[in-house]
Design a protein around this motif. Sequence first.
Motif, mmCIF file in Angstrom:
data_model
loop_
_atom_site.group_PDB
_atom_site.id
_atom_site.type_symbol
_atom_site.label_atom_id
_atom_site.label_comp_id
_atom_site.label_asym_id
_atom_site.label_seq_id
_atom_site.Cartn_x
_atom_site.Cartn_y
_atom_site.Cartn_z
ATOM 1 N N TRP A 1 -5.990 -43.887 118.371
ATOM 2 C CA TRP A 1 -4.562 -43.692 118.154
ATOM 3 C C TRP A 1 -3.874 -45.051 118.136
ATOM 4 C CZ3 TRP A 1 -2.310 -39.081 117.005
ATOM 5 C CH2 TRP A 1 -3.022 -37.912 117.296
ATOM 6 N N PHE A 2 -3.008 -45.222 117.184
ATOM 7 C CA PHE A 2 -2.145 -46.388 117.078
ATOM 8 C C PHE A 2 -0.702 -45.894 117.010
ATOM 9 C CE2 PHE A 2 -4.899 -50.103 116.056
ATOM 10 C CZ PHE A 2 -6.115 -49.450 116.072
ATOM 11 N N ARG A 3 0.238 -46.802 117.185
ATOM 12 C CA ARG A 3 1.647 -46.423 117.041
ATOM 13 C C ARG A 3 2.441 -47.583 116.430
ATOM 14 N NH1 ARG A 3 3.010 -46.142 123.526
ATOM 15 N NH2 ARG A 3 2.980 -48.400 123.931
ATOM 16 N N GLN A 4 3.531 -47.218 115.772
ATOM 17 C CA GLN A 4 4.399 -48.228 115.171
ATOM 18 C C GLN A 4 5.850 -47.858 115.446
ATOM 19 O OE1 GLN A 4 3.782 -48.967 110.974
ATOM 20 N NE2 GLN A 4 4.698 -50.999 111.158
ATOM 21 N N ALA A 5 6.507 -48.710 116.190
ATOM 22 C CA ALA A 5 7.925 -48.530 116.490
ATOM 23 C C ALA A 5 8.763 -49.169 115.392
ATOM 24 C CB ALA A 5 8.248 -49.147 117.838
ATOM 25 N N PRO A 6 10.007 -48.759 115.245
ATOM 26 C CA PRO A 6 10.869 -49.331 114.202
ATOM 27 C C PRO A 6 10.969 -50.844 114.328
ATOM 28 C CG PRO A 6 11.877 -47.379 115.126
ATOM 29 C CD PRO A 6 10.678 -47.672 115.966
ATOM 30 N N GLY A 7 10.719 -51.545 113.237
ATOM 31 C CA GLY A 7 10.836 -52.992 113.230
ATOM 32 C C GLY A 7 9.697 -53.736 113.880
ATOM 33 N N LYS A 8 8.644 -53.019 114.273
ATOM 34 C CA LYS A 8 7.517 -53.652 114.954
ATOM 35 C C LYS A 8 6.227 -53.387 114.196
ATOM 36 C CE LYS A 8 9.469 -53.629 119.602
ATOM 37 N NZ LYS A 8 9.210 -53.296 121.042
ATOM 38 N N GLU A 9 5.206 -54.179 114.515
ATOM 39 C CA GLU A 9 3.896 -53.974 113.901
ATOM 40 C C GLU A 9 3.184 -52.792 114.559
ATOM 41 O OE1 GLU A 9 2.909 -58.595 112.609
ATOM 42 O OE2 GLU A 9 1.639 -57.550 114.061
ATOM 43 N N ARG A 10 2.256 -52.235 113.810
ATOM 44 C CA ARG A 10 1.438 -51.169 114.357
ATOM 45 C C ARG A 10 0.587 -51.723 115.487
ATOM 46 N NH1 ARG A 10 -1.595 -47.216 110.186
ATOM 47 N NH2 ARG A 10 0.507 -47.397 109.310
ATOM 48 N N GLU A 11 0.458 -50.974 116.584
ATOM 49 C CA GLU A 11 -0.308 -51.449 117.733
ATOM 50 C C GLU A 11 -1.301 -50.397 118.222
ATOM 51 O OE1 GLU A 11 2.173 -52.252 121.126
ATOM 52 O OE2 GLU A 11 2.882 -50.190 121.282
ATOM 53 N N PHE A 12 -2.385 -50.903 118.781
ATOM 54 C CA PHE A 12 -3.430 -50.070 119.344
ATOM 55 C C PHE A 12 -2.925 -49.340 120.579
ATOM 56 C CE2 PHE A 12 -7.580 -48.754 120.622
ATOM 57 C CZ PHE A 12 -7.657 -48.962 121.992
ATOM 58 N N VAL A 13 -3.299 -48.060 120.723
ATOM 59 C CA VAL A 13 -2.945 -47.275 121.903
ATOM 60 C C VAL A 13 -4.201 -46.896 122.677
ATOM 61 C CG1 VAL A 13 -1.911 -45.137 122.737
ATOM 62 C CG2 VAL A 13 -0.869 -46.356 120.810
ATOM 63 N N ALA A 14 -5.148 -46.238 122.004
ATOM 64 C CA ALA A 14 -6.345 -45.757 122.681
ATOM 65 C C ALA A 14 -7.432 -45.466 121.660
ATOM 66 C CB ALA A 14 -6.039 -44.495 123.489
ATOM 67 N N ALA A 15 -8.683 -45.480 122.128
ATOM 68 C CA ALA A 15 -9.820 -45.138 121.285
ATOM 69 C C ALA A 15 -10.863 -44.419 122.119
ATOM 70 C CB ALA A 15 -10.414 -46.382 120.625
ATOM 71 N N ILE A 16 -11.726 -43.680 121.428
ATOM 72 C CA ILE A 16 -12.781 -42.932 122.106
ATOM 73 C C ILE A 16 -14.041 -43.023 121.258
ATOM 74 C CG2 ILE A 16 -12.065 -40.739 121.043
ATOM 75 C CD1 ILE A 16 -12.801 -39.398 123.748
ATOM 76 N N SER A 17 -15.165 -43.191 121.911
ATOM 77 C CA SER A 17 -16.428 -43.308 121.192
ATOM 78 C C SER A 17 -16.803 -41.993 120.525
ATOM 79 C CB SER A 17 -17.533 -43.740 122.162
ATOM 80 O OG SER A 17 -17.728 -42.741 123.151
ATOM 81 N N ALA A 18 -17.796 -42.046 119.661
ATOM 82 C CA ALA A 18 -18.182 -40.861 118.888
ATOM 83 C C ALA A 18 -18.592 -39.700 119.786
ATOM 84 C CB ALA A 18 -19.312 -41.222 117.932
ATOM 85 N N SER A 19 -19.295 -39.998 120.861
ATOM 86 C CA SER A 19 -19.741 -38.946 121.781
ATOM 87 C C SER A 19 -18.661 -38.524 122.756
ATOM 88 C CB SER A 19 -20.951 -39.439 122.571
ATOM 89 O OG SER A 19 -20.561 -40.476 123.460
ATOM 90 N N GLY A 20 -17.653 -39.371 122.905
ATOM 91 C CA GLY A 20 -16.614 -39.110 123.899
ATOM 92 C C GLY A 20 -16.910 -39.708 125.251
ATOM 93 N N ALA A 21 -18.031 -40.392 125.377
ATOM 94 C CA ALA A 21 -18.444 -40.908 126.681
ATOM 95 C C ALA A 21 -17.617 -42.118 127.115
ATOM 96 C CB ALA A 21 -19.917 -41.286 126.640
ATOM 97 N N ARG A 22 -17.083 -42.867 126.151
ATOM 98 C CA ARG A 22 -16.339 -44.076 126.491
ATOM 99 C C ARG A 22 -14.943 -44.031 125.888
ATOM 100 N NH1 ARG A 22 -20.576 -49.158 126.315
ATOM 101 N NH2 ARG A 22 -22.120 -48.240 127.727
ATOM 102 N N THR A 23 -13.990 -44.498 126.671
ATOM 103 C CA THR A 23 -12.599 -44.568 126.207
ATOM 104 C C THR A 23 -12.047 -45.962 126.426
ATOM 105 O OG1 THR A 23 -11.817 -43.749 128.342
ATOM 106 C CG2 THR A 23 -12.120 -42.119 126.594
ATOM 107 N N TYR A 24 -11.049 -46.307 125.631
ATOM 108 C CA TYR A 24 -10.472 -47.642 125.644
ATOM 109 C C TYR A 24 -8.960 -47.485 125.520
ATOM 110 C CZ TYR A 24 -15.301 -48.418 124.264
ATOM 111 O OH TYR A 24 -16.663 -48.402 124.213
ATOM 112 N N TYR A 25 -8.220 -48.291 126.282
ATOM 113 C CA TYR A 25 -6.774 -48.151 126.295
ATOM 114 C C TYR A 25 -6.076 -49.504 126.234
ATOM 115 C CZ TYR A 25 -7.641 -43.388 127.907
ATOM 116 O OH TYR A 25 -8.056 -42.076 128.007
ATOM 117 N N ALA A 26 -4.899 -49.488 125.631
ATOM 118 C CA ALA A 26 -4.007 -50.637 125.763
ATOM 119 C C ALA A 26 -3.530 -50.703 127.208
ATOM 120 C CB ALA A 26 -2.816 -50.484 124.824
ATOM 121 N N ASP A 27 -3.334 -51.900 127.711
ATOM 122 C CA ASP A 27 -2.910 -52.061 129.103
ATOM 123 C C ASP A 27 -1.613 -51.320 129.393
ATOM 124 O OD1 ASP A 27 -4.026 -55.525 129.417
ATOM 125 O OD2 ASP A 27 -5.106 -53.630 129.627
#
Length: 123
Positions: A36-62
């Motif tokens: 998942w990414f997000r883009q606020a008005p007037g800002k660049e698109r930014e990373f929010v979260a990701a999940i591996s193919a199996s679902g075993a690992r997740t990654y988040y923006a601080d």
Amino acid sequence: QVQLVESGGGLVQAGGSLRLSCAASGRTFSRYAMGWFRQAPGKEREFVAAISASGARTYYADSVRGRLTISRDNAKSTVYLQMNSLKAEETAVYYCAQYSGKDYYTGARIDYWGQGTQVTVSS
């Protein structure tokens, strides 16, 4: 042809919760990491979260760790983003993405994007 269709966006008060969904079709969902990414008005698109193919690992923006949770259901070819304790500054269009590689944070290895769903957090 891969299609990613987001749903679940809307208007919520600060401190509230929303759950976004992204339904995928077109290739074997369980083989690919999702994000998942997000883009606020007037800002660049930014990373929010990701999940591996199996679902075993997740990654988040601080900025979202501990409040937002990514998950997936490979049987339903769907990825979710549970968003709790939302802040007004998180108002943005939220995009679902499907990766071809493990460069989760930059988006350089994204093959496909959804059309986006608007999330508005009122203060």
